[in-house]
Design a protein around this motif. Sequence first.
Motif, PDB file in Angstrom:
ATOM      1  N   ARG A   1      39.435  33.065  41.802  1.00  0.00           N
ATOM      2  CA  ARG A   1      39.931  34.190  41.380  1.00  0.00           C
ATOM      3  C   ARG A   1      41.457  34.283  41.427  1.00  0.00           C
ATOM      4  O   ARG A   1      41.799  33.545  42.638  1.00  0.00           O
ATOM      5  CB  ARG A   1      39.290  35.441  41.775  1.00  0.00           C
ATOM      6  CG  ARG A   1      37.913  35.755  41.492  1.00  0.00           C
ATOM      7  CD  ARG A   1      37.141  36.849  42.137  1.00  0.00           C
ATOM      8  NE  ARG A   1      35.885  37.245  41.683  1.00  0.00           N
ATOM      9  CZ  ARG A   1      35.080  38.132  42.270  1.00  0.00           C
ATOM     10  NH1 ARG A   1      35.636  38.713  43.405  1.00  0.00           N
ATOM     11  NH2 ARG A   1      33.880  38.046  41.908  1.00  0.00           N
ATOM     12  N   GLY A   2      42.108  34.841  40.336  1.00  0.00           N
ATOM     13  CA  GLY A   2      43.686  34.798  40.551  1.00  0.00           C
ATOM     14  C   GLY A   2      44.169  33.416  40.068  1.00  0.00           C
ATOM     15  O   GLY A   2      43.360  32.772  39.357  1.00  0.00           O
TER      16      GLY A   2
ATOM     17  N   THR B   1      39.984  33.983  46.327  1.00  0.00           N
ATOM     18  CA  THR B   1      40.892  34.921  45.513  1.00  0.00           C
ATOM     19  C   THR B   1      42.438  34.539  45.949  1.00  0.00           C
ATOM     20  O   THR B   1      42.954  34.932  47.014  1.00  0.00           O
ATOM     21  CB  THR B   1      40.656  36.207  45.671  1.00  0.00           C
ATOM     22  OG1 THR B   1      39.317  36.523  45.440  1.00  0.00           O
ATOM     23  CG2 THR B   1      41.521  37.132  44.835  1.00  0.00           C
TER      24      THR B   1
ATOM     25  N   LEU C   1      46.204  35.759  45.609  1.00  0.00           N
ATOM     26  CA  LEU C   1      46.898  36.933  45.507  1.00  0.00           C
ATOM     27  C   LEU C   1      48.205  36.268  45.030  1.00  0.00           C
ATOM     28  O   LEU C   1      48.577  35.094  45.021  1.00  0.00           O
ATOM     29  CB  LEU C   1      46.811  37.766  46.779  1.00  0.00           C
ATOM     30  CG  LEU C   1      45.596  38.198  47.117  1.00  0.00           C
ATOM     31  CD1 LEU C   1      46.006  39.129  48.278  1.00  0.00           C
ATOM     32  CD2 LEU C   1      44.683  38.786  46.182  1.00  0.00           C
ATOM     33  N   ASP C   2      49.183  37.355  44.813  1.00  0.00           N
ATOM     34  CA  ASP C   2      50.355  36.730  44.195  1.00  0.00           C
ATOM     35  C   ASP C   2      51.368  36.316  45.201  1.00  0.00           C
ATOM     36  O   ASP C   2      51.101  37.047  46.533  1.00  0.00           O
ATOM     37  CB  ASP C   2      51.260  38.081  43.600  1.00  0.00           C
ATOM     38  CG  ASP C   2      50.390  38.437  42.252  1.00  0.00           C
ATOM     39  OD1 ASP C   2      49.940  37.612  41.603  1.00  0.00           O
ATOM     40  OD2 ASP C   2      50.704  39.743  41.882  1.00  0.00           O
TER      41      ASP C   2
END
Length: 510
Positions: free
Chosen positions: A300-301, A448, A450-451
Amino acid sequence: LAFAFKLASAMVVAIEEPFPAVRKCDASRRGDHTVVSDLDGTLLRSRSAFPYYALVAFETGGVPRLALLLLLAPLAGLLYHAVSESAGVRVLVFAATAGARVADIESAARAVLPRFYADDVHPDAWRVFAACGRRWVVTATPRVMAEPFLRDHLGADAVAGTELATWRGRATGLVDSRRGVLVGERKAEALREMVGDGDAPEVGLGDRRSDYAFMSICKEAYLVPREPVDAVGADKLRKPVVFHDGRLVQRPTPLAALLAVAWYPIGFLLACVRVAAGSLVPMPWQYHVYRALGVRVVVRGAPPPRPKHAEGRTGALFACSHRTLLDPVFISVALGRPVSVVTYSLSRLSEFLSPIRTVRLTRDRATDAAAIRRLLAGGDLAVCPEGTTCREPFLLRFSSLFAELSDDIVPVATECRMSMFHGTTARGWKGMDPFYLFMNPRPQYTVTFLDRLPAEHTCGGGGRSSHEVANHVQRLIASALSFECTGFTRKDKYLALAGNDGVVRPNKGT
């Protein structure tokens, strides 16, 4: 007719039972009262102690001892119902503990059983038990198994249970003859010893006829009925279970235990294939190979692209939550390229099998900082700032060292779903961690991304302290996982579960 029969049976039971149901007990203004309770079927919803004996059997003797317990369980049930409750308990005690080191039984009771006990607390019994100022427990379960949970998580002040016979630090599989199995009148004798010359306890809680003897000593007594109820929430207990150990994921009911024993040899062969594939197959292909072997990897991401090589440019630092030993490996799988990883302790076998570069840290801050800088100069690096794994939905305190060494930080939230075996241990041999993870029929890893951390939230670009950056990254990952941030450390976990600092010693063959 069926309805009439059930109604008549219920009326007979109601007439025969000399004590009211626990739901009728007024728990208010009990702060100076003493409560005495049974365990199985009373404080716990389940009347069967088999799952807890199964956990001890597996943790002290592995699959052979668990198989022995399964073979003897029908005999225990037959003796329990046809001869006496005491006879059935003796068979379970023998199968689960004979020849086991007492220290191993104590370790399992401290590190493994509390999580399963905590999922089985009866709400009505707990309401009354928690309301009283002094809490005592009398149980047929061996005291060494039940006492750590009862004292630490339910706030029991005294626990009387069946005592194991021992010889040279090992359990013989027999019960101490001086007291025997604590059932019936023996529970009443144990309670009288606890009371001494004091007043009788105000409240007694039980669930079966063999409890009537000790319940009759109390000023008030209540029965916990055999009705399906939801367990007490973990947040309602005196202390939630944050750390726990043990390999079994599911509560080992007889059926679950049988499935675990039957699957074990098949699962081990499957794990060897999966581990070999991870070690030998090139990283860009591993996602598809794992999928073909039943390991699901969910990404994800937006995975950061491979950085362009430029003079003076360092690799990205992936700061990830730590669920298992393989977190950095699956980050590499998700990226399609290997990233290096630093670790405080890793077994030699895991180092040998690892498909990515692993570097041991020394716990000397200056030395470790220099090593991390060198690795970042050569490419991407994954770090687990918690320093150890945690199975529950909590994040341990993040070390701030990573924040001092890079401003190119990418937080990564990792999750791992296992249906049969845990892929982590604090007390066992860590070299088996990857194998136990891959022994699950269909494990799933979710990665996942993240930014990337904005410059204003880093030490170099925003002037933040390393502790502020570490805490910010912890909160970001916790929010993505819906976990809770804690201040617990690696040392807290290993002292609680294993009584050591968690460092793998190379000279011990690991």
